[in-house]
Design a protein around this motif. Structure first.
Motif, mmCIF file in Angstrom:
data_model
loop_
_atom_site.group_PDB
_atom_site.id
_atom_site.type_symbol
_atom_site.label_atom_id
_atom_site.label_comp_id
_atom_site.label_asym_id
_atom_site.label_seq_id
_atom_site.Cartn_x
_atom_site.Cartn_y
_atom_site.Cartn_z
ATOM 1 N N GLU A 1 0.825 -1.207 0.000
ATOM 2 C CA GLU A 1 0.000 0.000 0.000
ATOM 3 C C GLU A 1 0.864 1.265 0.000
ATOM 4 O O GLU A 1 0.557 2.250 -0.678
ATOM 5 N N GLN A 2 1.965 1.241 0.750
ATOM 6 C CA GLN A 2 2.858 2.396 0.784
ATOM 7 C C GLN A 2 3.546 2.599 -0.565
ATOM 8 O O GLN A 2 3.725 3.739 -1.008
ATOM 9 N N VAL A 3 3.919 1.507 -1.213
ATOM 10 C CA VAL A 3 4.502 1.609 -2.553
ATOM 11 C C VAL A 3 3.496 2.247 -3.501
ATOM 12 O O VAL A 3 3.827 3.140 -4.292
ATOM 13 N N ASN A 4 2.241 1.817 -3.424
ATOM 14 C CA ASN A 4 1.204 2.384 -4.284
ATOM 15 C C ASN A 4 1.026 3.883 -4.041
ATOM 16 O O ASN A 4 0.819 4.651 -4.982
ATOM 17 N N ARG A 5 1.121 4.312 -2.782
ATOM 18 C CA ARG A 5 0.972 5.731 -2.475
ATOM 19 C C ARG A 5 2.121 6.554 -3.072
ATOM 20 O O ARG A 5 1.912 7.661 -3.572
ATOM 21 N N VAL A 6 3.331 6.001 -3.002
ATOM 22 C CA VAL A 6 4.485 6.687 -3.595
ATOM 23 C C VAL A 6 4.282 6.851 -5.094
ATOM 24 O O VAL A 6 4.519 7.924 -5.663
ATOM 25 N N VAL A 7 3.831 5.801 -5.743
ATOM 26 C CA VAL A 7 3.616 5.867 -7.186
ATOM 27 C C VAL A 7 2.521 6.877 -7.507
ATOM 28 O O VAL A 7 2.633 7.656 -8.472
ATOM 29 N N TYR B 1 4.070 10.249 -7.336
ATOM 30 C CA TYR B 1 5.126 10.493 -8.322
ATOM 31 C C TYR B 1 4.581 10.517 -9.749
ATOM 32 O O TYR B 1 4.962 11.369 -10.555
ATOM 33 N N ASP B 2 3.688 9.621 -10.083
ATOM 34 C CA ASP B 2 3.196 9.467 -11.460
ATOM 35 C C ASP B 2 2.023 10.420 -11.704
ATOM 36 O O ASP B 2 0.902 9.999 -11.980
ATOM 37 N N LYS B 3 2.279 11.729 -11.641
ATOM 38 C CA LYS B 3 1.217 12.731 -11.768
ATOM 39 C C LYS B 3 0.616 12.741 -13.168
ATOM 40 O O LYS B 3 -0.542 13.123 -13.355
ATOM 41 N N GLY B 4 1.390 12.333 -14.160
ATOM 42 C CA GLY B 4 0.872 12.310 -15.529
ATOM 43 C C GLY B 4 0.155 11.024 -15.882
ATOM 44 O O GLY B 4 -0.266 10.841 -17.024
ATOM 45 N N ASN B 5 0.033 10.127 -14.905
ATOM 46 C CA ASN B 5 -0.639 8.831 -15.126
ATOM 47 C C ASN B 5 -0.046 8.072 -16.306
ATOM 48 O O ASN B 5 -0.750 7.525 -17.152
ATOM 49 N N VAL B 6 1.289 8.054 -16.327
ATOM 50 C CA VAL B 6 1.970 7.302 -17.373
ATOM 51 C C VAL B 6 1.783 5.806 -17.164
ATOM 52 O O VAL B 6 1.501 5.058 -18.099
ATOM 53 N N ILE B 7 1.915 5.353 -15.921
ATOM 54 C CA ILE B 7 1.831 3.914 -15.650
ATOM 55 C C ILE B 7 0.667 3.557 -14.734
ATOM 56 O O ILE B 7 0.516 2.404 -14.363
ATOM 57 N N LEU C 1 11.823 3.984 -11.876
ATOM 58 C CA LEU C 1 12.210 3.152 -10.730
ATOM 59 C C LEU C 1 13.368 3.776 -9.974
ATOM 60 O O LEU C 1 13.400 3.765 -8.746
ATOM 61 N N GLY C 2 14.329 4.317 -10.709
ATOM 62 C CA GLY C 2 15.466 4.954 -10.056
ATOM 63 C C GLY C 2 15.029 6.126 -9.199
ATOM 64 O O GLY C 2 15.478 6.282 -8.058
ATOM 65 N N ASP C 3 14.122 6.953 -9.729
ATOM 66 C CA ASP C 3 13.622 8.088 -8.959
ATOM 67 C C ASP C 3 12.794 7.626 -7.768
ATOM 68 O O ASP C 3 12.889 8.180 -6.669
ATOM 69 N N LEU C 4 11.989 6.595 -7.991
ATOM 70 C CA LEU C 4 11.157 6.100 -6.896
ATOM 71 C C LEU C 4 12.000 5.600 -5.733
ATOM 72 O O LEU C 4 11.751 5.918 -4.579
ATOM 73 N N THR C 5 13.024 4.822 -6.044
ATOM 74 C CA THR C 5 13.826 4.223 -4.975
ATOM 75 C C THR C 5 14.747 5.234 -4.320
ATOM 76 O O THR C 5 14.927 5.228 -3.099
ATOM 77 N N SER C 6 15.330 6.144 -5.112
ATOM 78 C CA SER C 6 16.249 7.115 -4.518
ATOM 79 C C SER C 6 15.527 8.181 -3.714
ATOM 80 O O SER C 6 16.095 8.765 -2.794
ATOM 81 N N ASN C 7 14.261 8.431 -4.032
ATOM 82 C CA ASN C 7 13.495 9.454 -3.314
ATOM 83 C C ASN C 7 12.430 8.851 -2.412
ATOM 84 O O ASN C 7 11.471 9.534 -2.036
ATOM 85 N N LYS D 1 12.355 8.038 0.764
ATOM 86 C CA LYS D 1 12.167 8.707 2.043
ATOM 87 C C LYS D 1 11.495 10.080 1.859
ATOM 88 O O LYS D 1 10.601 10.435 2.615
ATOM 89 N N ARG D 2 11.916 10.792 0.829
ATOM 90 C CA ARG D 2 11.343 12.109 0.590
ATOM 91 C C ARG D 2 9.849 12.039 0.264
ATOM 92 O O ARG D 2 9.082 12.941 0.579
ATOM 93 N N LEU D 3 9.453 10.940 -0.348
ATOM 94 C CA LEU D 3 8.060 10.794 -0.739
ATOM 95 C C LEU D 3 7.190 10.217 0.352
ATOM 96 O O LEU D 3 6.031 9.894 0.125
ATOM 97 N N GLY D 4 7.739 10.012 1.528
ATOM 98 C CA GLY D 4 6.887 9.670 2.650
ATOM 99 C C GLY D 4 7.011 8.263 3.187
ATOM 100 O O GLY D 4 6.219 7.847 4.019
ATOM 101 N N ILE D 5 8.000 7.494 2.682
ATOM 102 C CA ILE D 5 8.169 6.121 3.194
ATOM 103 C C ILE D 5 9.474 6.046 3.980
ATOM 104 O O ILE D 5 10.490 6.455 3.497
#
Length: 294
Positions: free
Chosen positions: A165-171, A174-180, A282-288, A290-294
């Protein structure tokens, strides 16, 4: 009574004399099993090689009792390609044949049934190595790909206690343009929402007299713990991730981010150009993380 050889235009005083002539003469090359006579030994060999009735090694002029024994002999003594039924003069010859004709790992010299199996092998730790670090607190694990890392986080086994669920929240953030992601199925994770998902679990009332039954799909489990593991899995979640058509994707939908990543990394569809984009995501998701709330 005389016996006549049509091929040699000769008479013999007895059947035994004719048989002796056929055995000794170079113009007679007889396959005793098939009762066939060939004019040359080469033609007889071609008969042995081409007939399913015979198990003959043309390189050793040796017969075997069955096909399995022949293949074992050829693999051990000759440079033999079993899928093609061909032997080569050297290991290099067989290696080059496999490289050009089969799904083949040149480093391991192993054949694979299809391209997908070969690519999975090439992406394994044997070749790729584990080079993607987990960003979770107190976790020092390394992974061979972004998909493997996301699967680790989604499983809930990371010491950082990150969940699917936390992974889904990060996505979702991050994915504001609904690319994925499909925005209609990501409402629970959008900013301004509750930021929480509804947990579903079963109690002893799920017992149907024989087993614990899932009220959603009616699958049955021996223990209540197993049923709750099923309910905690993505089994009944909506397919919120998608392979984007805008990047030459196929539009396939997935319940988890790891499933989408595995699809992209396997290159099962024409999304090769998007493959780089996903790795950047994926690189941005994993490197950021903590910044994104996890």
């Amino acid at each position: 009574m005389s016996y006549y050889c049509d091929r040699c235009v000769r008479f013999f005083v007895s059947e035994r004399a004719l048989e002796q002539h056929q055995d000794d003469s170079g113009t007679h090359n007889i396959c005793d099993d098939c009762d066939k006579d060939f004019t040359t030994y080469e033609k007889l060999k071609q008969h042995w090689i081409g007939s399913h009735r015979h198990h003959f090694c043309q390189y050793c002029d040796e017969h075997f009792d069955n096909e399995d024994e022949l293949e074992e002999h050829e693999e051990a003594e000759h440079y033999y390609c079993a899928p093609c039924g061909r032997s080569f003069n050297s290991a290099l010859g067989l290696h080059e044949h496999n490289r050009q004709s089969h799904h083949y790992c040149t480093d391991c010299r192993r054949l694979f049934q299809n391209e997908n199996n070969l690519q999975h092998h090439l992406r394994s730790t044997l070749h790729a190595g584990a080079h993607v670090p987990c960003p979770g607190k107190k976790c020092k694990k390394m992974f061979v790909s972004g998909a493997a890392l996301i699967l680790h986080l989604e499983s809930g086994t990371c010491p950082s206690r990150i969940t699917r669920e936390q992974v889904n929240r990060v996505v979702a953030k991050y994915d504001k343009g609904n690319v994925i992601t499909n925005p209609a199925r990501m409402l629970a994770y959008r900013e301004g929402g509750s930021g929480q998902t509804i947990a579903t679990w079963a109690t002893g009332r799920a017992w149907n007299g024989l087993r614990y039954e899932c009220f959603l799909c009616h699958r049955e489990y021996r223990t209540l713990e197993a049923l709750n593991q099923h309910l905690a899995s993505p089994a009944h979640e909506k397919k919120m991730y998608r392979c984007p058509r805008g990047y030459s994707g196929c539009g396939a939908e997935f319940k988890t981010l790891s499933a989408l990543c595995q699809h992209v990394e396997s290159e099962q569809c024409s999304i090769r150009r998007f493959n780089t984009k996903v790795q950047d995501y994926l690189g941005d998701l994993t490197s950021n993380m903590k910044r994104l709330g996890i």
